[in-house]
Design a protein around this motif. Structure first.
Motif, PDB file in Angstrom:
ATOM      1  N   LEU A  51      -4.959   0.361  -0.425  1.00 16.87           N
ATOM      2  CA  LEU A  51      -6.331  -0.122  -0.323  1.00 16.87           C
ATOM      3  C   LEU A  51      -6.765  -0.289   1.130  1.00 16.87           C
ATOM      4  O   LEU A  51      -7.922  -0.040   1.474  1.00 16.87           O
ATOM      5  CB  LEU A  51      -6.461  -1.464  -1.060  1.00 16.87           C
ATOM      6  N   GLU A  52      -5.834  -0.706   1.973  1.00 14.62           N
ATOM      7  CA  GLU A  52      -6.134  -0.915   3.395  1.00 14.62           C
ATOM      8  C   GLU A  52      -6.287   0.407   4.132  1.00 14.62           C
ATOM      9  O   GLU A  52      -7.033   0.502   5.108  1.00 14.62           O
ATOM     10  CB  GLU A  52      -5.032  -1.768   4.030  1.00 14.62           C
ATOM     11  N   ALA A  82      -1.466  -2.787  -1.667  1.00 13.87           N
ATOM     12  CA  ALA A  82      -2.329  -3.343  -0.619  1.00 13.87           C
ATOM     13  C   ALA A  82      -2.483  -2.354   0.537  1.00 13.87           C
ATOM     14  O   ALA A  82      -3.577  -2.216   1.108  1.00 13.87           O
ATOM     15  CB  ALA A  82      -1.771  -4.664  -0.120  1.00 13.87           C
ATOM     16  N   THR A  99     -10.825  -7.212  -4.565  1.00 10.51           N
ATOM     17  CA  THR A  99      -9.487  -6.634  -4.665  1.00 10.51           C
ATOM     18  C   THR A  99      -8.804  -7.081  -5.944  1.00 10.51           C
ATOM     19  O   THR A  99      -8.225  -6.268  -6.689  1.00 10.51           O
ATOM     20  CB  THR A  99      -8.644  -7.042  -3.447  1.00 10.51           C
ATOM     21  N   ARG A 142      -6.435  -8.442   1.322  1.00  6.43           N
ATOM     22  CA  ARG A 142      -6.077  -7.475   0.275  1.00  6.43           C
ATOM     23  C   ARG A 142      -4.707  -7.787  -0.322  1.00  6.43           C
ATOM     24  O   ARG A 142      -4.507  -7.675  -1.535  1.00  6.43           O
ATOM     25  CB  ARG A 142      -6.122  -6.057   0.840  1.00  6.43           C
TER      26      ARG A 142
END
Length: 308
Positions: free
Chosen positions: A128-129, A125, A65, A101
């Motif tokens: 990305l999650e 974040a 990350t 993340r």
């Protein structure tokens, strides 16, 4: 030379909370702690749960990350020396990937000089999650309601009027989130949607006002839990104890396989734990007792002197 070391402390989370699929989450007092310093080469000293995974330099979600965020923003990632103390179980529905993340994005923003504010870190974040519930509770603390609008996360944290206790009941084997999501249908009847909307509203009100007697009804769900019991059999075993003894509610924790049991504040949890074990039957479980984490994620930069 003098440099800024970054200290991070991020809580575990339990998302969905019954009807609040991808919207509601709760921060718990189990933490991922990281001390990071710029270095010549990457290194990780890991302690706590799953230290072997957290300390690996290859296939490490934290480093991946950190590097990918900086590379996407045109910055060469400076190597880091990391000290990681992990208290969040991995792959058990306790928000470990969200915490990791968030840590990776916060490290990138700090050591890459991105000059991001807290909401930009949260939004990245969450992107990305793949959903904003766990990340919002991890970043803001407390009971959070989160949504995405125009590629940004809008979230609010409530401090529950009554600080109920939490039991995280974990089976032996982890469960990959994609497998747990795969069993959920892509469409629902209007009656099921209305059922969940009513309970999401009631659940939010119960946390805001401290009416624990409402939780048993408020956590009922028709969107994801009924379809996940086959891959999370512990949930099916424990759902009947909701409302018994001092147990206020029973829900799947995140995507599972763990189950979150909320208990009245200030009571001896021994009876609740005994009831949990009795209904779990022969299934081997671990019970983590914690409280609701009200504080937001801690990110503190410290000036240190180091010879590189």
């Amino acid at each position: 030379m003098t440099q800024q070391r970054l200290y991070l402390r991020l809580p575990a989370t339990s998302a969905n909370l019954g009807p609040g699929f991808d919207a509601l989450a709760l921060a718990l007092s189990l933490h991922l702690e990281i001390k990071a310093t710029a270095a010549k080469t990457y290194s990780i000293y890991a302690t706590g749960r799953n230290a072997g995974i957290c300390g690996a330099l290859e296939q490490n979600l934290l480093l991946h990350t950190y590097k990918s965020v900086l590379e996407a923003n045109g910055v060469i990632p400076p190597p880091l020396a990391l000290e990681v103390n992990n208290g969040i179980p991995l792959g058990m529905g306790c928000g470990s990937s969200a915490a990791t993340r968030l840590a990776g994005v916060a490290l990138a923003a700090h050591f890459g000089g991105l000059d991001w504010n807290r909401n930009q870190v949260l939004t990245e974040a969450s992107r990305l999650e793949g959903h904003p519930d766990n990340t919002s509770a991890c970043w803001l603390g407390g009971f959070t309601v989160a949504c995405e609008r125009d590629n940004e996360v809008e979230a609010i944290s409530l401090t529950p009027r009554s600080l109920w206790q939490a039991l995280v009941v974990m089976p032996t084997n982890p469960l990959p989130t994609p497998l747990s999501r795969k069993v959920i249908p892509t469409s629902f009847t209007r009656s099921d949607v209305v059922f969940n909307l009513q309970r999401v509203a009631l659940l939010t009100a119960a946390f805001a006002t401290g009416h624990g007697e409402l939780l048993r009804t408020a956590v009922e769900d028709r969107i994801h839990q009924p379809y996940r019991v086959d891959v999370c059999p512990l949930l099916k075993k424990l759902l009947p104890i909701s409302g018994m003894e001092d147990i206020l509610s029973v829900t799947l924790s995140g995507a599972g396989p763990s189950v979150l049991v909320l208990v009245q504040a200030g009571v001896n949890t021994a009876a609740a734990k005994e009831l949990v074990r009795a209904h779990a039957g022969d299934e081997k479980i671990e019970i983590l007792e914690c409280h609701l984490e009200m504080n937001p994620a801690l990110c503190r930069a410290e000036s240190i002197s180091a010879t590189l």
